[in-house]
Design an enzyme around this catalytic site. Structure first.
Site, PDB file in Angstrom:
ATOM      1  CE  LYS A  10      18.399  32.145  15.968  1.00 29.56           C
ATOM      2  NZ  LYS A  10      19.611  31.451  16.405  1.00 29.56           N
ATOM      3  NE  ARG A  86      12.781  21.904  16.775  1.00 27.78           N
ATOM      4  CZ  ARG A  86      13.984  22.833  17.121  1.00 27.78           C
ATOM      5  NH1 ARG A  86      13.419  24.181  17.186  1.00 27.78           N
ATOM      6  NH2 ARG A  86      15.035  22.474  17.566  1.00 27.78           N
ATOM      7  CG  ASN A 113      21.133  29.229  13.737  1.00 34.60           C
ATOM      8  OD1 ASN A 113      20.409  30.213  14.108  1.00 34.60           O
ATOM      9  ND2 ASN A 113      21.141  28.052  14.385  1.00 34.60           N
ATOM     10  CG  HIS A 116      14.250  30.698  17.843  1.00 32.76           C
ATOM     11  ND1 HIS A 116      15.192  29.979  18.886  1.00 32.76           N
ATOM     12  CD2 HIS A 116      13.118  30.694  18.502  1.00 32.76           C
ATOM     13  CE1 HIS A 116      14.444  29.458  19.946  1.00 32.76           C
ATOM     14  NE2 HIS A 116      13.029  30.234  19.951  1.00 32.76           N
ATOM     15  CD  GLU A 127      10.777  29.795  22.206  1.00 32.20           C
ATOM     16  OE1 GLU A 127      12.138  29.542  22.530  1.00 32.20           O
ATOM     17  OE2 GLU A 127      10.246  29.516  21.206  1.00 32.20           O
TER      18      GLU A 127
END
Length: 139
Positions: A10, A86, A113, A116, A127
């Site tokens: 990000k 993850r 954070n 993603h 996605e």
């Protein structure tokens, strides 16, 4: 099972020069990077990507943040890639993330954070094509 997942670094991670740090963690975990690009999302692109959150109170703030600077999008491949990625990311809220995860080590707050990742194979299937076409995915 070999699978693919979307990885996004990000704007806060790009701005703070954390791209190499994140990519090193990915490769050290045994995942392969099969596609990679740096881009800046338009408002329409960010709204489309996060459309699932459109009715949530944080939606506009999320769109504003995701358009505030460049991102790095990548496709990761490997055994159980979604779960592995993850696990590397850690909990969405860095305060709740396990020690040694990207979000615990690098994130600024719950919105900024750093990374993603797709949360399921169905999400990854939606996605990945948002950022990459089939010819760009190097197996």
């Amino acid at each position: 099972m070999t699978e693919r997942t979307l990885c996004m670094i990000k704007p806060d991670g790009v701005e703070r020069n954390l791209i190499g740090n994140v990519l090193t963690r990915i490769e050290s975990a045994g995942l392969r990077i099969v596609a990679l690009r740096k881009l800046r999302l338009t408002k329409a692109q960010a709204e489309g990507f996060y459309a699932v959150h459109k009715e949530r109170p944080f939606f506009q703030s999320l769109v504003d943040y995701m358009t505030s600077g460049p991102i790095v999008a990548a496709v990761l491949e490997g055994e159980n890639a979604i779960a592995v990625w993850r696990g590397l990311m850690g909990a969405t809220n860095p305060a709740n993330a396990d020690a040694g995860t990207i979000r615990k080590d690098l994130a600024l707050d719950v919105e900024r954070n750093t990374v993603h990742g797709s949360d399921a194979s169905e999400t990854a299937a939606q996605e990945i094509p948002y950022f990459f076409n089939a010819m760009e995915l190097q197996g």
